[in-house]
Write a protein that holds these residues in place. Structure first.
Motif, PDB file in Angstrom:
ATOM      1  N   ILE A 163      34.331 -26.242 -10.687  1.00  0.00           N
ATOM      2  CA  ILE A 163      35.193 -26.648  -9.580  1.00  0.00           C
ATOM      3  C   ILE A 163      36.559 -27.046 -10.129  1.00  0.00           C
ATOM      4  N   PRO A 164      37.642 -26.469  -9.609  1.00  0.00           N
ATOM      5  CA  PRO A 164      38.986 -26.818 -10.079  1.00  0.00           C
ATOM      6  C   PRO A 164      39.265 -28.309  -9.927  1.00  0.00           C
ATOM      7  N   PRO A 165      40.074 -28.900 -10.829  1.00  0.00           N
ATOM      8  CA  PRO A 165      40.369 -30.340 -10.771  1.00  0.00           C
ATOM      9  C   PRO A 165      40.983 -30.776  -9.445  1.00  0.00           C
ATOM     10  N   GLU A 166      41.842 -29.938  -8.845  1.00  0.00           N
ATOM     11  CA  GLU A 166      42.476 -30.336  -7.590  1.00  0.00           C
ATOM     12  C   GLU A 166      41.453 -30.443  -6.452  1.00  0.00           C
ATOM     13  N   ILE A 167      40.415 -29.586  -6.499  1.00  0.00           N
ATOM     14  CA  ILE A 167      39.356 -29.663  -5.487  1.00  0.00           C
ATOM     15  C   ILE A 167      38.513 -30.922  -5.705  1.00  0.00           C
ATOM     16  N   LEU A 168      38.219 -31.227  -6.968  1.00  0.00           N
ATOM     17  CA  LEU A 168      37.460 -32.444  -7.273  1.00  0.00           C
ATOM     18  C   LEU A 168      38.196 -33.684  -6.788  1.00  0.00           C
ATOM     19  N   LYS A 183      40.352 -33.829  -4.271  1.00  0.00           N
ATOM     20  CA  LYS A 183      40.264 -33.862  -2.820  1.00  0.00           C
ATOM     21  C   LYS A 183      38.879 -34.324  -2.351  1.00  0.00           C
ATOM     22  N   ILE A 184      37.848 -33.869  -3.057  1.00  0.00           N
ATOM     23  CA  ILE A 184      36.483 -34.274  -2.709  1.00  0.00           C
ATOM     24  C   ILE A 184      36.348 -35.791  -2.802  1.00  0.00           C
ATOM     25  N   VAL A 212      30.550 -30.887   1.467  1.00  0.00           N
ATOM     26  CA  VAL A 212      31.981 -31.190   1.421  1.00  0.00           C
ATOM     27  C   VAL A 212      32.677 -30.289   0.409  1.00  0.00           C
ATOM     28  N   THR A 213      32.039 -30.077  -0.740  1.00  0.00           N
ATOM     29  CA  THR A 213      32.612 -29.191  -1.762  1.00  0.00           C
ATOM     30  C   THR A 213      32.766 -27.774  -1.236  1.00  0.00           C
ATOM     31  N   ASP A 214      31.746 -27.286  -0.546  1.00  0.00           N
ATOM     32  CA  ASP A 214      31.814 -25.933   0.027  1.00  0.00           C
ATOM     33  C   ASP A 214      32.946 -25.829   1.046  1.00  0.00           C
ATOM     34  N   LEU A 215      33.119 -26.868   1.841  1.00  0.00           N
ATOM     35  CA  LEU A 215      34.188 -26.864   2.837  1.00  0.00           C
ATOM     36  C   LEU A 215      35.564 -26.784   2.182  1.00  0.00           C
TER      37      LEU A 215
END
Length: 302
Positions: A2-7, A9-10, A146-149
């Protein structure tokens, strides 16, 4: 990976939505959505005022005195989040995009459900169902949802709400609470029948998302308007009274058809716009629905 920016946001969404759930939503959610039925608990001696219809005649005959059956409500639910991931979600002129609002709403509802020990599932759709996550319990599973979203990248920009509802009718074998999150810009006759089918079997709630610019284009002269789903661009004179009248009439027609479809299916509707305090709207919805369903249960028992 998972990219850091997505982490990031999560984590931000988890902190924000869990606080909302703990402070405002958990009790409201629990009192609003009920289980799928009742199950037998025990028998006990009859007491004055008990409903005679609950008498267990087999036990009564065996014991020589009246006994009644006791039942408890099945609390456990499956909550399905059906989220429109089409191109029109990439519109947002106040605070956030419609897509971002949809993700945060889905996260709030997921955490509320898992706090009540309910299962959570996810459907992401465009003009086809692109992802289905079967309902499961637990915080770890909610974090996956949430990660999938957040990490999802759609293969298409189109919308087919009817196809998504058809899929739900097929894959959901037991009664569930379904939150259908979309801007419902597709023609109402393309999903009206499917709404009725799903609503007959499941507890269906439509969450209608919009951006203020979609219904109130300012008079700024000649501008290019692009359809986010088809990519088609048209030039319009936003200061032309004739165009504005036609635009408003078209909006009114779309809203009337949408409202008629929701009413015919008997579904609850939550209307939200980007930049709006969705927490207050959800709390208001939960409270109104809890009062209404409470009255219905009281009337049924009477």
């Amino acid at each position: 990976m998972i990219p850091p920016e997505i982490l990031k946001k999560i984590r931000q969404i988890e902190i924000r939505t869990r606080r909302l759930v703990n402070e405002s939503f958990a009790g409201q959610y629990l009192s609003t959505f009920r289980g799928s039925g009742i199950e037998f608990s025990e028998v006990r001696p009859y007491q004055f005022g008990d409903d005679v219809r609950t008498i267990d005649w087999n036990v009564t005959a065996r014991m020589g005195v009246p006994f009644v059956k006791r039942f408890v409500e099945e609390r456990e639910l499956s909550v399905i989040l059906a989220v429109d991931a089409s191109g029109s979600g990439d519109i947002g002129t106040v605070d956030r995009l419609k897509r971002e609002l949809a993700v945060e709403l889905a996260a709030v509802l997921s955490f509320a459900a898992t706090t009540s020990n309910d299962r959570v599932g996810l459907v992401l759709f465009t003009d086809e169902v692109e992802k289905f996550v079967p309902p499961r319990k637990g915080r770890k599973h909610v974090m996956r949802v949430v990660t999938d979203l957040l990490a999802f990248s759609s293969a298409s920009t189109g919308t087919d709400i009817g196809a998504a509802l058809d899929t739900l009718s097929t894959v959901l074998k037991r009664r569930s609470v379904v939150f259908l999150i979309s801007d419902f810009l597709a023609p109402a006759d393309s999903y009206a029948h499917q709404l009725k089918v799903v609503a007959r079997k499941h507890d269906l709630v439509v969450v209608d998302l919009h951006d203020p610019l979609e219904t109130a284009i300012p008079e700024i002269g000649l501008v290019a308007l692009q359809d986010a789903e088809t990519g088609q661009t048209v030039w319009v004179d936003t200061s032309d009274p004739g165009w504005r009248r036609e635009f408003n009439e078209r909006l009114a027609s779309i809203e009337a058809a949408r409202r008629a479809a929701f009413n015919a299916a008997g579904v609850d509707r939550i209307g939200l716009t980007t930049g709006q305090d969705y927490a207050a709207e959800l709390i208001n919805f939960f409270a109104k629905r809890a009062r209404r369903t409470g009255r219905a249960r009281h009337t049924t028992r009477a």
